[in-house]
Design a protein around this motif. Structure first.
Motif: not given
Length: 347
Positions: A159-168, A177-184
């Motif tokens: 489902s929706c991916v609200y944000q995707a960020l590269f590691s600094p 992170c997503s509507t499914d309640g997880t951080v991957k």
């Protein structure tokens, strides 16, 4: 329609609700602001370029330098890490556009691969020719400005991916992170990402996360990597709680790699938290923006007897959906919201 209105530390853009802001990594006083008409529900968008200068009473003076119109609302913006005058935006029609602030009116490149709204864009500060986009279509795509198509596709969530960020800290690590309640967390060097004969990244998208953190029982709207502590990140969302995760501490479950240890929970927001961002100057300071119309600053490891909540910024009169620390001046924070106001202030 009336033009922008300014007060010390405030810029108002009537008719356009703000969704995201970003400080330039090259110019100490330049901010980009992504906005949408009708709160992003329908209608066009606008990219604003804003300058910050010293003002009366110690408050900054904000001025609108330039603006670009788009056919659909803008949800996010990120500055290029390789070209001081370029930036990328994500739009409600699924498009991604690259702009050059030295040119007027039109983007210099556009891509249309996502099938739903592009809700976040992030430029890698290590692999500086690469940026990522995430969308309500569940996909994360990696791009370089010179290539006409995406470099690779991650089928990150169902489902929706609200944000995707590269590691600094590591160029091939990406968090979502997503509507499914997880951080991957995805490791782009993993064998699962190798392209074999007869396959391509459009028909065989990447889907294997290196780590899945069950961060919430509700939607996770935002995350951010700590700038000083590798594999430590913050997440927040609909449950109103801000959580700090140490993803080096992995719990192995029967279903695979799931876990991460929650170091800290920050309680205080009254409605969903829409944005979290770690300070670029201190490892234990975090800013948050919320639908409760406040922007807050927290200390995640306060001294004995001190509260975690350091500061509440509450002049906004609508949802606060964006906040960002100045990269060059410690303690300077910007916030933006659906009241069409950009605020810049000292914490």
């Amino acid at each position: 329609m009336s033009g922008p209105r300014t007060l010390p530390g405030v810029l108002q853009t009537p008719g356009f609700a703000h969704y995201s802001l970003a400080w330039s990594p090259f110019h100490t006083t330049r901010i980009a602001l992504a906005s949408s008409a009708n709160f992003g529900l329908v209608g066009n968008g606008r990219l604003h370029l804003v300058s910050v200068a010293p003002g009366p009473g110690g408050l900054p003076a904000l001025s609108l330098d330039k603006q670009y119109e788009t056919q659909d609302g803008l949800y996010d913006v990120a500055w290029s890490e390789i070209h001081e005058n370029q930036l990328v935006t994500g739009s409600g029609d699924g498009s991604i556009r690259l702009w050059d602030v030295m040119l007027n009116d039109l983007p210099i490149r556009a891509w249309q691969e996502h099938t739903r709204e592009v809700f976040s864009v992030d430029w890698s500060n290590i692999k500086k020719d690469t940026f990522a986009s995430s969308s309500w279509d569940g996909m994360v795509k990696l791009w370089t400005p010179e290539h006409p198509r995406s470099l690779s596709t991650l089928h990150a969530h169902l489902s929706c991916v609200y944000q995707a960020l590269f590691s600094p800290h590591q160029p091939d690590i990406l968090a979502t992170c997503s509507t499914d309640g997880t951080v991957k967390i995805f490791d782009l060097r993993a064998p699962a990402y190798a392209q074999g004969p007869g396959t391509n990244n459009f028909t065989h998208p990447i889907s294997a996360a290196a780590l899945t953190v069950p961060a919430s029982t509700t939607e996770v709207l935002t995350l951010d990597w700590n700038k000083y502590r590798p594999f430590v990140l913050a997440s927040a969302g609909v449950d109103k709680m801000v959580k700090v995760w140490d993803c080096r501490m992995i719990k192995i479950a029967e279903t695979g790699n799931v876990g991460g240890v929650c170091e800290t929970q920050l309680l205080g927001h009254e409605y969903a938290v829409r944005k979290v961002q770690w300070s670029p100057h201190r490892a234990d300071v975090l800013a948050t923006a919320s639908y409760d119309m406040t922007c807050r600053v927290w200390n995640t490891s306060p001294a004995a007897g001190r509260a975690q909540l350091m500061y509440i910024h509450d002049p906004h009169t609508e949802f606060v959906v964006g906040c960002s620390w100045s990269i060059y001046e410690e303690g300077v924070l910007a916030s933006c919201g659906w009241d069409s106001k950009l605020n810049v202030f000292h914490v």
